[in-house]
Design a protein around this motif. Structure first.
Motif, PDB file in Angstrom:
ATOM      1  N   ASN A 165       6.695   6.855  -0.756  1.00 12.84           N
ATOM      2  CA  ASN A 165       5.722   6.478   0.276  1.00 12.84           C
ATOM      3  C   ASN A 165       5.121   5.098   0.035  1.00 12.84           C
ATOM      4  O   ASN A 165       4.087   4.760   0.585  1.00 12.84           O
ATOM      5  CB  ASN A 165       4.618   7.538   0.352  1.00 12.84           C
ATOM      6  CG  ASN A 165       3.841   7.629  -0.955  1.00 12.84           C
ATOM      7  OD1 ASN A 165       4.229   7.021  -1.954  1.00 12.84           O
ATOM      8  ND2 ASN A 165       2.756   8.393  -0.949  1.00 12.84           N
ATOM      9  N   GLN A 166       5.790   4.304  -0.806  1.00 10.94           N
ATOM     10  CA  GLN A 166       5.246   2.983  -1.133  1.00 10.94           C
ATOM     11  C   GLN A 166       5.652   1.941  -0.080  1.00 10.94           C
ATOM     12  O   GLN A 166       6.774   1.959   0.420  1.00 10.94           O
ATOM     13  CB  GLN A 166       5.761   2.525  -2.501  1.00 10.94           C
ATOM     14  CG  GLN A 166       5.310   3.422  -3.650  1.00 10.94           C
ATOM     15  CD  GLN A 166       3.794   3.478  -3.741  1.00 10.94           C
ATOM     16  OE1 GLN A 166       3.143   2.454  -3.910  1.00 10.94           O
ATOM     17  NE2 GLN A 166       3.230   4.671  -3.595  1.00 10.94           N
ATOM     18  N   VAL A 167       4.735   1.046   0.183  1.00 11.64           N
ATOM     19  CA  VAL A 167       5.027  -0.067   1.097  1.00 11.64           C
ATOM     20  C   VAL A 167       4.970  -1.369   0.302  1.00 11.64           C
ATOM     21  O   VAL A 167       3.967  -1.663  -0.344  1.00 11.64           O
ATOM     22  CB  VAL A 167       4.017  -0.123   2.265  1.00 11.64           C
ATOM     23  CG1 VAL A 167       4.267  -1.354   3.126  1.00 11.64           C
ATOM     24  CG2 VAL A 167       4.112   1.143   3.110  1.00 11.64           C
ATOM     25  N   GLY A 189       0.819  -1.199   0.000  1.00 10.10           N
ATOM     26  CA  GLY A 189       0.000   0.000   0.000  1.00 10.10           C
ATOM     27  C   GLY A 189       0.849   1.242   0.000  1.00 10.10           C
ATOM     28  O   GLY A 189       1.990   1.247  -0.460  1.00 10.10           O
ATOM     29  N   THR A 190       0.270   2.308   0.526  1.00  4.65           N
ATOM     30  CA  THR A 190       0.903   3.618   0.475  1.00  4.65           C
ATOM     31  C   THR A 190       0.793   4.279   1.839  1.00  4.65           C
ATOM     32  O   THR A 190      -0.245   4.166   2.494  1.00  4.65           O
ATOM     33  CB  THR A 190       0.154   4.504  -0.560  1.00  4.65           C
ATOM     34  OG1 THR A 190       0.056   3.776  -1.784  1.00  4.65           O
ATOM     35  CG2 THR A 190       0.876   5.800  -0.804  1.00  4.65           C
ATOM     36  N   VAL A 191       1.857   4.950   2.236  1.00  3.08           N
ATOM     37  CA  VAL A 191       1.779   5.766   3.446  1.00  3.08           C
ATOM     38  C   VAL A 191       1.115   7.078   3.049  1.00  3.08           C
ATOM     39  O   VAL A 191       1.618   7.812   2.195  1.00  3.08           O
ATOM     40  CB  VAL A 191       3.177   6.040   4.022  1.00  3.08           C
ATOM     41  CG1 VAL A 191       3.081   6.982   5.225  1.00  3.08           C
ATOM     42  CG2 VAL A 191       3.844   4.730   4.429  1.00  3.08           C
ATOM     43  N   THR A 192      -0.023   7.357   3.651  1.00  2.00           N
ATOM     44  CA  THR A 192      -0.747   8.572   3.270  1.00  2.00           C
ATOM     45  C   THR A 192      -0.556   9.699   4.268  1.00  2.00           C
ATOM     46  O   THR A 192      -0.849  10.846   3.962  1.00  2.00           O
ATOM     47  CB  THR A 192      -2.254   8.280   3.134  1.00  2.00           C
ATOM     48  OG1 THR A 192      -2.699   7.678   4.352  1.00  2.00           O
ATOM     49  CG2 THR A 192      -2.520   7.333   1.979  1.00  2.00           C
ATOM     50  N   GLY A 193      -0.069   9.356   5.445  1.00  2.00           N
ATOM     51  CA  GLY A 193       0.133  10.431   6.417  1.00  2.00           C
ATOM     52  C   GLY A 193       0.927   9.950   7.610  1.00  2.00           C
ATOM     53  O   GLY A 193       0.913   8.768   7.956  1.00  2.00           O
TER      54      GLY A 193
END
Lengths: 741, 334
Positions: free
Chosen positions: A98-100, A47-51
């Motif tokens: 910001n990618q996981v 997923g993505t780190v959004t904050g």
């Protein structure tokens, strides 16, 4: 050579420092004003780190800075070339975006004044994610979702498919091995400090030179400005061959805050962000003629790799050459899953590969109606058919025979379940073991000093195997100095370039360089002695009549201690430097051996144990009989862990590792050591390989062990376990069926 | 670091009053559970009351034949005690099968009773876990649930096993837990001490807020009984039980006159198998009666995706333990 120190079994010269705590490991280094880093790790696999909510963490006591994808210096990727000396396994930089890509990936790094403050603040960091619910949790899901990619190390000869159908006997079986983690006792650790644009980093590393090269590329600074030190490491098993993201993160953090920073990777993240042995699925198709001679052999493997890098587990590396077979196919493919990047783990390729090959050979022998020992003897290759080369030295038949005799294979009743002792059913199994012998280029420096000591440097590492000791033995052999007069310094990039400690190549690579450097030092000494102020002024320094033995220069019946030669001319030392090359390609250089294993299965309590192991190993000449035996014994125990204990379990729903600790990831403990482990070292020097005839011994002992156990389990129980580990429930009757979630 | 108040108590009364009725306070004995869970941020006490100085280190035989064990008697001391070895062999064996020497040297009797579950979903701080965060769900039920998950006493809310070996032996022996609390002293029957998860898995025991275990008192040993603990696991040491049994039997000739059976590694609490005991009483020793009783012990067991093997394995633990005990004349105790 009977009184030679080469081949003797002296104790480790660093042993006392280790057992008294005097040997400094990476995290024992505390430069002045050092701060501590602690990671924040992703709790999703994809997923993505959004904050990032950093308010609470910033207000936490002692916090100096918090790094993350929006607050991290711009760095460069390493090209990750072993030949260039900058290999890393995971090429993506920490905080690059910001990618996981896997659970347990760095998403932030908190730096604080103490370890406790850093950890407490790290736990206050709030991370918001956009979770991608399509996380790939295992090999099957990966293959299903997006198929496979071709790997390297493939091989084909003859027509394996065409000679399979219609053969007298054939099998078509698939084996799987799970993710295993190296779990060295010492956690990965880095201590980084900068002076201007010069970086010093203490790292628990199996390869300081490669790490320096990678840091140079990543930080864009000259290699000469970087010093990587790893004088002692609490083992690595391959996980410390290549630098991992934590070392980049901590080096950058130290530069940003202008203070040294230490980071120790927590045990949980040793399961995520420092490599692992990947999951494999291996299809084996074998066929023989009526007499049980192999006519077709196919070994096709798929292993998991990460979404950031391709790591190929070369399961068929041994299959190419161990057995004679004109029609053979080895292929390696990978599939991407949401795990960190895999890496070499003790006997990469061969450990899972020989589980499949040597189990399949056992199955093939049974299908052909031939005793598994006899089957192997009939089919062992006499030359390397994959390279069309002779083996430099191959004593696998003698190894197999010797181990079989000592083990008592002839007492084996081939009927399944026929051998009993009280509650227990006894099973006998065997497997061949095999590992490539590799020698690389190496530099070393040796000084014979006026105080009567020798000082030896090489930027290789002793990873607990005894490298310090065998290097001292080599210098002792050539100079006559006792071991206690020889100081060996390793694990520091300020020394001449040495090899990574992996691939079982340290011995074969370093000893020729050490010997050459020693000879250079002796040559320099002879030059001083024969110079105009020397004791042997006028003598030809290259003359055979000028000898150096036991610290004495001798010519024409006159002897002078080398110390006096130096002192007489007010000189500190005679020095030698050498740069030796890798192996030639005249032969196929490999090590060989065989394991014989007795298991005991108690069906009344579903208990399996390995009760006896006899292994005969042909690794060329043994340099130190004590440390060599220790390597094989340790590998045998690690192999039985692989056979029936070890597996990193992932939650199939989200790809999170479940048993990420020492209590639930089961490795063998003392009580699991077989009461009898008998290691026979054949000790035939392989002089085509190097002057010492040594091929290296770190890995071969684990190869084939899991298959030998599985084959013994089959003999005891009639159950062919093709999926490691051999957990008891796979052998039990009457286990209720449950629908998997 | 995450800060908490630390106080060292000199008497049980003082410990209780320092602790108060707060749910956020914790008593510290050996620390082998508490410190581990604080370090991984799963337990977050704001007040830690160190009870290691309390005078609760004795093992005493009471006039009525019972044995009273102080809360702070270490697992090592208890296992090595002659009376325990001679009269409660099952307890000594259970203790020695648990953890490692180093841990047993630190771990205490009361602490062992109070140890928390090993479920990885409880300990990861991330997954749904009704024990850690009531109402969040149970990630284990449909997750990976091989080694530290139960088949007996589970609920839709929690399936974690109680990890203790010692408590399994105590469940078989029969015992009383003595506690001191804000409302004074009281006794709790051992089998009533640990709670089934039911709909409230966050409630693991019968202690009221602030109550401190001061003693565990073992029932008097069954006369002429023999007892033993059998623990089955993957490796030979340092692993929680996949299945274990604590068995105490008395015989007259070949007939079982009394039996106690408790199970570990398979239940959400130390599991007393009362129905199996009834089934054994009056029976002739032998595989038939043992197997029958073992089957009864697992009647109604619920297997999950990875731990179904515990149902046959647990039965094997009972059968083999009974077989061994009834075969060996020299293990007679009392």
């Amino acid at each position: 050579m009977s009184d030679s120190i080469i081949g003797a079994g002296p104790k480790r010269i660093d042993g006392q420092r280790k057992v008294t705590g005097a040997a400094p490991y990476a995290a024992d280094h505390h430069p002045d004003n050092m701060a501590y880093g602690y990671g924040v790790f992703s709790t999703i696999a994809r997923g993505t780190v959004t904050g990032l909510d950093l308010d609470a963490a910033r207000q936490s006591p002692g916090v100096i800075d918090i790094f993350h994808h929006d607050h991290f210096p711009e760095l460069h990727r390493s090209p990750s070339s072993m030949a260039q000396g900058n290999k890393v396994e995971e090429t993506r930089l920490p905080f690059e975006d910001n990618q996981v890509h896997y659970e347990g990936q760095f998403v932030a790094l908190v730096v604080a004044d103490t370890f406790e403050n850093a950890r407490a603040a790290a736990r206050k960091v709030g991370v918001s994610y956009q979770r991608d619910d399509n996380a790939i949790a295992n090999l099957d899901q990966g293959v299903k979702a997006h198929g496979t990619q071709k790997g390297q190390g493939n091989h084909e000869r003859g027509d394996a498919a065409g000679n399979f159908d219609g053969a007298a006997h054939s099998i078509d079986v698939t084996y799987t091995t799970p993710v295993e983690n190296h779990n060295p006792m010492e956690m990965h650790a880095s201590v980084a400090s900068w002076e201007g644009d010069r970086l010093t980093i203490f790292e628990s590393s199996q390869g300081v030179v490669q790490q320096r090269g990678a840091l140079s590329k990543i930080f864009g600074i000259p290699q000469e400005h970087i010093r990587v030190e790893s004088p002692f490491i609490g083992s690595g098993f391959g996980s410390k061959l290549w630098m991992w993201p934590h070392a980049v993160a901590v080096s950058a953090a130290a530069r940003e805050i202008g203070r040294p920073v230490q980071l120790v990777v927590p045990r949980q993240q040793m399961f995520t962000t420092t490599g692992h042995r990947p999951e494999t699925r291996q299809r084996m198709r074998l066929a023989t003629d009526e007499r049980g001679r192999l006519v077709s052999l196919r070994h096709e493997s798929i292993n998991t790799t990460s979404f950031t890098d391709q790591y190929v587990e070369t399961c068929g590396s041994v299959t190419k050459s161990l057995y004679s077979c004109p029609n053979l196919l080895v292929s390696h493919e990978t599939t991407r899953v949401n795990r960190g990047t895999p890496t070499s783990m003790r006997a990469p390729g061969a450990a899972p590969g020989l589980f499949a090959l040597e189990s399949a050979i056992d199955e093939m022998a049974l299908a052909a109606g031939v005793d598994p020992l006899e089957f192997r003897m009939n089919n062992y290759a006499t030359r390397d058919e994959s390279q069309d080369l002779d083996f430099s030295s191959n004593h696998i038949r003698e190894a197999t025979e010797k181990a079989a005799e000592k083990f008592g294979w002839q007492d084996r009743n081939p009927e399944v379940g026929s051998m009993r002792d009280g509650h227990e059913i006894i099973g006998y199994g065997m497997a061949a073991c095999n590992w490539e012998a590799i020698k690389r280029e190496c530099e070393a420096r040796v000084s014979l000093r006026a105080d009567g000591t020798a000082y030896v440097t090489c930027a290789t590492q002793d990873i607990g195997t005894g490298t310090y000791t065998i290097i001292a033995q080599t210098v002792s052999e050539l100079t006559g100095l006792p071991l206690e007069k020889i100081t060996v310094r390793l694990g520091d990039t300020s020394y001449p370039k040495g090899p990574i400690s992996g691939g079982s190549w340290t011995t074969a690579t370093t000893l020729p360089a050490i010997a050459a450097a020693t000879r250079e030092a002796i040559k320099e000494l002879k030059g001083y002695a024969t110079g105009e102020k020397g004791d042997f002024a006028g003598v030809d320094s290259d003359s055979d009549s000028l000898t150096f033995e036991n610290g004495q220069l001798t010519h024409d019946g006159q002897s002078v201690d080398y110390v006096d030669v130096l002192k007489g001319q007010k000189l500190a030392s005679a020095d030698g430097h050498a740069h030796t090359q890798g192996a030639d390609d005249k032969y196929s250089y490999r090590s060989f051996g065989a394991h014989f294993v007795e298991v005991r299965w108690d069906p009344g309590i579903s208990n399996l144990r390995v009760s006896r192991v006899v292994s005969a190993i042909d690794v060329g000449r043994v340099i130190n009989s004590m440390t060599a035996r220790n390597q094989v014994e340790g590998a045998i125990v690690m192999g039985l862990g692989m056979a029936h204990f070890e597996a990193t379990e992932y939650d199939a729903r989200n790809g999170r590792p479940v048993n990420n600790n020492y209590a639930e990831y089961v490795v063998p403990v003392h009580a699991d050591q077989p009461p009898e482990v008998d290691v026979i070292l054949l000790d035939y020097p392989d002089l085509a390989f190097n002057e010492f005839g040594a091929r290296g011994i770190g890995e071969i002992g684990i190869t084939g062990m899991a298959a030998a156990v599985a084959n013994a389990v089959y003999h005891a129980t009639g159950k062919r376990i093709r999926d490691l580990p051999i957990f008891k429930e796979k052998l039990m009757e009457n286990v209720p069926e449950v629908q998997s979630a | 670091m995450r800060e908490f108040d630390y106080a060292r108590a000199d008497s049980p009364r003082q410990a209780v009053s320092t602790h108060g009725r707060s749910e956020q306070a914790a008593y510290l004995a050996g620390g082998t559970t508490l410190l581990d869970l604080v370090k991984i941020d799963i337990m977050r006490p704001d007040q830690v009351v160190d009870i290691n100085r309390l005078d609760l280190n004795q093992i005493e035989t009471l006039n009525d034949g019972r044995t009273r064990i102080g809360a702070l008697v270490t697992n090592t001391a208890l296992a090595r005690d002659d009376r325990i070895k001679n009269e409660y062999a099952v307890l000594s064996e259970a203790l020695l099968s648990g953890a490692t020497t180093q841990l047993r040297n630190k771990a205490t009797t009361a602490g062992n009773v109070m140890q928390r579950v090993r479920c990885p979903y409880f300990r990861d701080g991330v997954s749904s876990c009704n024990k850690r965060e009531p109402g969040s769900g149970c990630a284990a039920i449909k997750g990976h649930n091989r080694s530290v998950h139960a088949v007996l006493g589970t609920s839709e809310q929690c399936i974690a096993t109680h990890p203790s070996d010692m408590c399994v032996a105590m469940a078989a022996i029969g015992a009383t837990v003595t506690v001191e609390g804000p409302d004074g002293q009281r006794d709790i029957g051992f089998l009533d001490f640990h709670l089934l998860p039911g709909d409230t898995p966050e409630r693991e025991h019968a202690l009221k807020p602030g109550e401190l275990i001061t003693h565990v008192t073992l029932d008097a040993p069954l006369e002429n009984s023999r007892s033993g603990y059998l623990k089955l696991r993957d490796r030979a040491s340092y692993q929680f039980a996949l299945a274990s049994s604590a068995v105490i039997v008395t015989l007259e000739g070949d007939t079982i006159t009394n039996a106690r059976v408790a199970l570990g590694g398979v239940g959400t609490k130390p599991w007393r198998a009362l129905e199996a005991e009834k089934a054994l009483k009056g029976q002739k020793i032998g595989e038939a009666s043992f197997t029958h009783a073992a089957g009864i012990a697992f009647k109604g067991a619920t297997p999950y995706a990875h731990n179904a093997f515990k149902i046959p394995l647990g039965q094997q633990a009972i059968v083999r333990n009974l077989t061994t005990l009834t075969a060996q004349e020299d293990r007679r105790t009392s």
